[in-house]
Every structure is written in structure tokens, then in C-alpha cells.
Design an enzyme around this catalytic site. Structure first.
Site, PDB file in Angstrom:
ATOM      1  N   GLY A  68       9.931 -10.287   7.795  1.00 31.52           N
ATOM      2  CA  GLY A  68       9.413 -10.631   8.003  1.00 31.52           C
ATOM      3  C   GLY A  68       8.631 -11.506   6.973  1.00 31.52           C
ATOM      4  N   THR A  69       8.947 -11.124   5.450  1.00 31.30           N
ATOM      5  CA  THR A  69       8.020 -11.297   4.293  1.00 31.30           C
ATOM      6  C   THR A  69       9.476 -12.742   3.787  1.00 31.30           C
ATOM      7  OG1 THR A  69       6.953  -9.837   3.699  1.00 31.30           O
ATOM      8  CG2 THR A  69       7.898 -11.593   1.941  1.00 31.30           C
ATOM      9  N   ASN A 155      -2.589 -10.863  12.566  1.00 30.35           N
ATOM     10  CA  ASN A 155      -2.593  -9.551  11.499  1.00 30.35           C
ATOM     11  C   ASN A 155      -3.722  -8.615  11.739  1.00 30.35           C
ATOM     12  OD1 ASN A 155      -1.854 -11.075   9.212  1.00 30.35           O
ATOM     13  ND2 ASN A 155      -2.403  -8.839   8.240  1.00 30.35           N
ATOM     14  N   GLN A 183       3.429 -10.345  14.348  1.00 30.08           N
ATOM     15  CA  GLN A 183       2.203  -9.376  15.161  1.00 30.08           C
ATOM     16  C   GLN A 183       2.902  -9.426  16.824  1.00 30.08           C
ATOM     17  OE1 GLN A 183       0.860  -7.016  13.908  1.00 30.08           O
ATOM     18  NE2 GLN A 183       0.834  -7.407  11.786  1.00 30.08           N
ATOM     19  N   GLY A 204      11.129  -5.758  12.954  1.00 25.74           N
ATOM     20  CA  GLY A 204      11.657  -4.795  13.265  1.00 25.74           C
ATOM     21  C   GLY A 204      10.523  -3.766  13.259  1.00 25.74           C
ATOM     22  N   HIS A 205      10.449  -3.103  11.825  1.00 29.79           N
ATOM     23  CA  HIS A 205       9.464  -2.274  12.440  1.00 29.79           C
ATOM     24  C   HIS A 205       7.765  -2.324  13.096  1.00 29.79           C
ATOM     25  CE1 HIS A 205       6.490  -2.668   9.049  1.00 29.79           C
ATOM     26  NE2 HIS A 205       7.179  -4.247   8.898  1.00 29.79           N
ATOM     27  N   THR A 241      25.070  -8.869   2.504  1.00 27.72           N
ATOM     28  CA  THR A 241      26.074  -8.415   3.790  1.00 27.72           C
ATOM     29  C   THR A 241      24.461  -8.091   4.965  1.00 27.72           C
ATOM     30  OG1 THR A 241      27.545  -7.389   2.366  1.00 27.72           O
ATOM     31  CG2 THR A 241      27.101  -6.308   4.269  1.00 27.72           C
ATOM     32  N   CYS A 329      -4.421  -5.526  -0.005  1.00 33.69           N
ATOM     33  CA  CYS A 329      -4.880  -4.766  -1.337  1.00 33.69           C
ATOM     34  C   CYS A 329      -4.372  -5.447  -2.869  1.00 33.69           C
ATOM     35  CB  CYS A 329      -4.115  -3.130  -1.937  1.00 33.69           C
ATOM     36  SG  CYS A 329      -4.401  -2.126  -1.163  1.00 33.69           S
TER      37      CYS A 329
END
Lengths: 391, 356
Positions: A68-69, A155, A183, A204-205, A241, A329
Site C-alpha cells: 500500500g505505501t 482505515n 481497506q 495483500g495483507h 524483481t 504513532c
């Protein structure tokens, strides 16, 4: 253990994990010309087709990234640079005030280092960017805008934005429109073509795939300058890659999450409603933040008056209930959420918030575990809350 | 857990003693980009990461608590205010009194904890008495003497019966990466160590006179009396040398007239110290005890009396560099470790037989 932090990361789906392990056993760089390389390439391209099909995109529009970032940075900075190069008067970038830091900080960087004019799109009390707000900004300076970025869903408080309407306004004004849908995918219907967006971030996560792989859906005609230079593996807009195993697992997760979405959303929203009702009953003066309707199915977000969110989090953690203060944070210290502040909350309310997010393996027992320990935790956190008042 | 070796080993020992221990690192900067990124002290981001890793290795939960507002109000503002009033504060002592054993302790108790454990080198046994550490070179009982009975009842100092050397060896044997981390000495909120510059940026420039304590003659000027501490010799920048050619020292600071008074070394000597705000000094008269007048300072034999909240210590040998604002800590010499009898804030040092 009750894991109520699926918006941070959600467990991998067994199918995605199996796909990962199977692919990771094979050798082969997708850019190699021999049979092993061609095999890896085939896995990558099949994955690209699966991701594209799941999200209403063409395979050529799928740019695999590290998550995402990276996708947000590539869309915001890359489109900004390319559009400014093509038209030097385009020096402004607009984004909502409730974006994830991956967008917010990329935009701020453009302001600080590229002389960009940063335009913040205000939100209403539920965290929504209204079409009127964007229309007003476009009316003033559409010709100066290089790119607009508005998240599909928030989020922290789970508010779903009116993306199709916003994208239509941007398209009519001729400004590329990026949306961070990290999200949203797997939670609400996401169709890239139908949305009218020029670029879309997913990772993905958050959908049951591995951490470290994601994609930017990037329209064929959207100009974008690369962030990473090298082999030009992904449409010459992203180098590095390709992570064959990660990409395969990612595609498996996206496909599964999209396919099961309707049923998943109904089940999880019902569970979420049980959670919300239970929290309201246990803590009558709790404030439920965000939208009642246009909201992610697994998201519940509250302010607990008189409590510090981080104290509550610690007490729940000690009882095996995992949640989040929802805010980023900074230097190891939880800052009052910029999302809550943008929605009109004061500092105390922003600091008193907690986010509970459900996911594909959430069950009623998770909610029960929370409700069993929450009243005691709130009572203790309230006693400790007096600590913040100046003595 | 500051990120240093002492608090890491203290946490490990407390856990091993059977307590349910949670690691807490204090974030003390209002602006996380200022002194939290500094190179020294105990509150940089790197220190926070070190503390977290130590907690991981020990196997305890770990959180960062934001105490920036409390720290600023109780320690930093107090530090600046005390210098502005011509006194010399001890911010570490103040931090123990107001942050670690007040703000942190209060919050911890409310959240269900029983005590605050720190890595201070001091002994606090079952008898409830606070004693010097077995490692006299590292003893920190001076900066803990400000704690009240109630605070001490909720405090644990597991390192007091160990030398620093043993603490480091223990850390190494436990695989704690902080085992050989250097001690922090500086004031944590002044990252570059430039106290005078720090004060000047907050108090501004306030030129005044430097005068001779014996003759009253004006010897020079200064840019702010807060830049000076009793006993200081360097940085006076006097153009007129002393008649006898000997170095001159700061004898006193008078904020009302913004004057710094200087004189020869012997004029620094005091034999009577008065102090206010006594803590734990539950006596009216104690003879043949000892007092310590600054952190790591010499210990002096004295008789101490208290009346109406005013503490008077008659020193049996003169002390030098006694600065208002520092703590006077009274000790009862004891073969099992000198016992802290209490502390008070120094108001003035005087000499019965003043020089002519």
C-alpha cells in the site's frame, strides 16, 4: 485471545498460504528467458489476470508493488511529476484530510520538496468528502491540479467515500483521480473500471494475502513517473524483481476475498452490530464514531469519555483482547488521530478512541471476550484518566 | 525502562522475583522531533527501541507512555523557573518526585499495578528504609530522598544490592544488548548539553553586573544571571583581575538586582545551611549525622534541627559550592548502608564567621 485488529493486518487465508509455499519452492526469475523463468512469468501473468478480473481492471492496468505505501507514493508522486512535466502550471495536489499517512505524507513531501500547492479536502462529521467539497476545489483550480487522491474507505473509522461521484467530477475536470482502496477491497464492492478512478491502491495483507506485496491499478492513459528505477519490470513504471510467490498468494487472496465478499460482509457486519450494541450497553456514554450507513462491515470505532485510548488498549491487551487506538504513532507516541480531529472531535475525544475491526476468521466468541472485560477496563482507565488533568 | 542497562536488569530481577511486570518507556518530549532524536540522554527514539528489545528478551509486555505534558510542566518549566529565580535545580530529582513516582505511579495504581520498579542504585528493604547502594560510586539515594513515605511504599529498587559492574555482567549473561551501553549523565531535555544556551533561548538576554563580594566593586557584566551557578569559576569573563591574582568564583546570584557576586574560593565556604520543604524528616533534632548537599557531592558531618518547616544544618567542617535549589539530604551512617533520613530544598548557605 480475541484478535480485533483485522484492519491492521488479517491472517493469511489457507489457500493463499498454500499457493505461496508451492510457488516459493520453485526457482525462476520472471524476467529470465529459459523455461524456469517462463514458468515464473506464467505464474505472475496468471496472477495479474486474476487480480484484474476480480477488480474490474484490464491485466495491463495491474502494476505489482511492495504494498500500500509504495502504491500510494507511486500514484501521488508519480502522477504529480508526470502531469507537471506535461503542463508546468499543474503544481497543485489535492487529498482528503483523513487519508492514511502513506498518502498524506507523500502529499506533504510534494509540498515541502517540490513546491506543490497542497489542497486539503475537508470532511463532514462522519469523515466523508462530499462531492460539493471536491466540486468547489475543482471550480477554483482544476487547471492547476496535477492529481487528486481520496481514499475509498477510511482505515480508522471505516467511512466509505462516494468514490464514483468524486471520480466523475475529477474526470469531467480532466484531473487524474487516485484512490487508496487498501481497506475497501474484499469489504465493499470495488470495480476499477466502473469507479472511474485513474489509479487504485490495494495491498495483500488486508485481504488474507502476505505482507509485502500489493498493486497499483493504473489506467493505461494515466501518465506516471517511476519512483524506482531499474529493470522496468512493471510497465516501466516500477522496477524490481517480481516476487512470484508473493504475487501468486496475493492474487489468490484477492480473488477469494472478492468472490466471498457479499456473504462475508453480511456475516461480519451482523457480528459488528452485536459488538457495537454490546459496547453501547456496557458503556452508555460511549461515542460511536464514523458513519452509520456507508461504513466498512468489520469496523467499529468508539470514543470512551474520560479514558486514554492507550491505557484502555493496554488493559485489554493484558486480558488477551487485541485492538488499536487507530491512530498513527509518531516517534513511538500515539498522537491524537488526525482523522478524528478532521471530523471535528477535540483532542480529548480523539485521544480516548479505540478501533475494533473484524475479519474473515472473527467469531462471536471474540466479541464476547471483549464485552466480558471491557467494563472493568473502562472503569480502571477512567480512574487513570484523571492523571491527564493538570494538577 | 529508559533503554539503559539498569532499568532492563531491574525489570528482569523484578520478574524473576515472581512479579507480574510490564515495561513502560516514557516519552517526555512535547515535540517528538526535538530531543527524542538527540544523541544522548534517555529519551531518544533509539533508547525507546533499546527498551522495547530489552522487554522482548526479558519476556514482558512493553508500552510507551506519553508523559510529555507532565514532564514539561513539572520538570522543564520548573528547571527554567528555578534558574530564573537564582537557584540551581536538580531536574533528575524533580523527575523522580513528580513524574516517575507521581504521574507514572498514580496512573499505574489506577490501572491496577501495585508498584513502580526502577533501575535506581539504592536499597529499599523490607524495613522500608532507603539506603545507599552497595556501589557508592553509583549510589542514587540522593535523587530518591525526595520521595515521601507513601511513594516509597509503592517503589521497588531491585539493583541496590548490586554493583554497576555486576548489573552489566548480568545484562550480558541474559543477552540484553544494552549491557555495554554507556551511562547517561546529561540533562535529557538539553540534547546538545548547552544548558546556558537552553536557558537563554527561554529566558532571553538580561544583562547585569558582576560584583566583588568583599568590596562591592563592579567587575564586569553578564548576559543573564541564570547562566551562573554558585561555585562556578569558568565563563565569568572578568576584565579586571583580582588584586591577589587568584581565581574568583560565583558566590551568589541575586535575581532582584540581577547581580552575580564573585569572590575568592574561601568565601564559598559555608558552615550553616538552611533549607525549606522538608520531606520525611521526622525529627526535630539529630546530632552526629551526615548531610549531602549535591548529587555526587561530598558528605559532611552535621547536626540538623527542624523547626516550623525550616531545616538548619550546622556543618562540622565547611562545605563549598552550596547552591540554593539543590537538595540537602540527611543520612544516618550505618554499616548496612547509610540510611536516608529525609531531604529538604536548600535556601541558603551561610558562614558564622564571615571574612572581614
Amino acid at each position: 485471545m480475541a484478535y480485533l485488529d483485522h484492519a491492521a493486518t488479517t491472517p493469511m487465508l489457507p489457500a493463499a498460504l498454500d499457493a505461496y509455499v508451492a510457488a516459493a519452492r520453485e526457482v525462476g526469475n520472471p524476467s529470465s528467458l529459459h523455461a524456469a523463468g517462463r514458468n515464473a512469468r506464467r505464474l505472475v501473468e496468471e496472477s495479474r489476470e486474476r487480480v484484474a478480473a476480480a477488480l474490474g481492471a484490464r491485466p495491463s492496468e495491474v502494476v505489482f508493488t511492495s504494498g500500500g505505501t509504495e502504491s500510494d507514493n507511486l500514484a501521488v508522486k508519480g502522477v504529480f511529476w508526470a502531469r507537471r512535466t506535461a503542463g508546468p502550471e499543474r503544481t497543485a495536489v489535492a487529498s482528503s484530510s483523513v487519508e492514511h499517512h502513506a498518502v498524506l505524507d507523500a502529499v506533504d513531501w510534494l509540498g515541502a520538496h517540490e513546491g506543490a500547492e497542497v489542497v486539503s479536502l475537508d470532511v463532514d462529521g462522519s469523515g466523508r468528502v462530499t462531492p460539493e467539497t471536491l466540486a468547489a476545489v475543482l471550480g477554483e483550480r482544476a487547471d492547476r491540479l496535477a492529481v487528486i487522491s481520496v481514499q475509498w474507505a477510511n482505515n480508522e473509522v471505516g467511512t466509505v467515500q462516494p468514490i464514483a461521484e468524486l471520480a466523475r467530477l475529477a474526470a469531467a475536470a480532466g484531473v487524474p483521480f487516485h484512490t487508496d482502496a487498501v481497506q475497501a477491497v474484499g469489504q465493499v464492492p470495488v470495480d476499477f473500471a466502473a469507479s472511474g478512478a485513474s489509479a487504485l491502491t490495494l495491498t495483500g495483507h488486508k485481504v488474507g494475502g502476505p505482507v509485502g506485496v500489493g498493486a497499483l491499478l493504473l489506467g493505461r492513459d494515466v501518465p506516471c513517473t517511476p519512483l524506482l528505477h531499474g529493470g522496468g519490470q512493471e510497465r516501466d513504471v516500477r522496477s524490481g524483481t517480481l516476487d512470484t510467490a508473493g504475487v501468486v498468494a496475493f492474487a489468490t487472496a484477492v480473488e477469494s476475498a472478492v468472490k466471498t465478499r457479499a456473504e462475508y460482509a453480511a456475516r461480519v457486519a451482523a457480528l459488528r452490530d452485536v459488538l457495537v450494541a454490546g459496547v453501547r450497553e456496557a458503556v452508555p456514554d460511549v461515542i460511536y464514531n464514523g458513519a452509520e450507513g456507508d461504513r466498512l462491515p468489520g469496523n467499529a470505532h468508539f470514543s470512551f469519555p474520560g479514558c486514554e485510548g492507550d491505557a484502555l488498549l493496554m488493559l485489554l491487551d493484558a486480558q488477551g483482547v487485541y485492538c488499536s487506538t487507530g491512530s498513527a504513532c509518531s516517534a513511538g507516541v500515539a498522537q491524537p488521530s488526525h482523522v478524528l480531529l478532521a471530523m471535528g472531535a477535540d483532542d480529548a475525544r480523539a485521544r480516548s478512541s479505540l478501533r475494533f475491526t473484524l475479519g474473515h476468521d472473527s467469531v462471536e466468541a471474540d466479541v464476547d471476550a471483549l464485552l466480558a472485560v471491557l467494563p472493568g477496563a473502562v472503569e480502571r482507565a477512567r480512574r487513570a484518566g484523571a492523571w491527564k488533568t493538570p494538577r | 525502562m529508559s533503554g539503559g542497562v539498569d532499568s532492563a536488569v531491574a525489570a528482569a530481577r523484578a520478574r524473576e522475583a515472581g512479579h507480574d511486570v510490564t515495561g513502560v518507556h516514557l516519552a517526555l518530549s512535547r515535540n517528538p522531533q526535538t530531543f527524542r532524536t538527540g544523541a544522548r540522554g534517555c529519551c531518544t527514539l533509539e533508547d525507546s527501541r533499546d527498551a522495547r528489545r530489552a522487554a522482548d528478551v526479558i519476556g514482558i509486555p512493553f508500552y510507551v507512555w506519553d508523559m510529555a505534558e507532565e514532564f514539561h510542566a513539572s520538570v522543564v518549566d520548573d528547571f527554567v523557573g528555578e534558574y530564573a529565580a537564582g537557584r540551581t535545580p536538580n531536574p533528575c530529582l524533580r523527575c523522580n518526585e513528580k513524574i516517575k513516582f507521581e504521574a507514572v505511579l498514580d496512573r499505574a495504581i489506577a490501572l491496577g499495578f501495585d508498584a513502580v520498579v526502577t533501575g535506581h542504585h539504592a536499597r529499599l528493604g523490607a524495613d522500608g528504609l532507603l539506603r545507599r547502594s552497595v556501589d557508592l560510586a553509583k549510589d542514587q539515594s540522593y535523587v530518591l530522598a525526595v520521595l515521601t513515605r507513601e511513594q516509597l511504599d509503592r517503589a521497588m529498587f531491585p539493583l541496590g544490592d548490586w554493583t554497576k559492574e555486576r548489573v552489566r555482567a548480568e545484562a550480558a549473561s541474559r543477552g540484553l544488548a544494552v549491557a555495554d551501553k554507556p551511562d547517561s549523565h546529561d540533562i535529557c531535555f538539553i540534547a546538545d548539553g548547552d544548558t546556558r544556551g537552553f536557558l537563554e533561548s527561554r529566558l532571553g538576554s538580561a544583562p547585569g553586573d558582576i560584583v566583588d563580594g568583599r568590596t562591592g566593586e563592579t567587575l564586569g557584566t553578564h548576559n543573564g544571571a541564570y547562566g551562573f551557578t554558585v561555585g562556578q569559576r569558568k565563563g565569568l569573563d572578568l576584565r579586571v583581575p583580582a588584586a591577589d591574582g587568584r581565581p574568583r568564583y560565583v558566590l551568589s546570584i541575586t535575581p532582584v538586582t540581577n547581580t552575580v557576586t564573585v569572590g575568592p574560593r574561601e568565601d564559598l565556604e559555608v558552615d550553616t545551611v538552611t533549607a525549606t520543604r522538608p520531606i520525611q524528616m521526622n525529627f526535630s533534632e539529630m546530632s552526629d549525622i551526615q548531610v549531602q548537599l549535591r548529587a555526587h557531592g561530598d558528605v559532611v558531618d552535621a547536626d540538623v534541627s527542624i523547626s516550623d518547616g525550616l531545616v538548619t544544618a550546622r556543618l562540622k567542617s565547611p562545605a563549598r559550592g552550596v547552591a540554593a535549589g539543590q537538595a540537602i539530604v540527611a543520612y544516618q551512617p550505618d554499616p548496612d548502608g547509610d540510611i536516608v533520613l529525609g531531604s529538604a530544598t536548600i535556601a541558603a548557605g551561610t558562614r558564622a564567621s564571615a571574612h572581614a
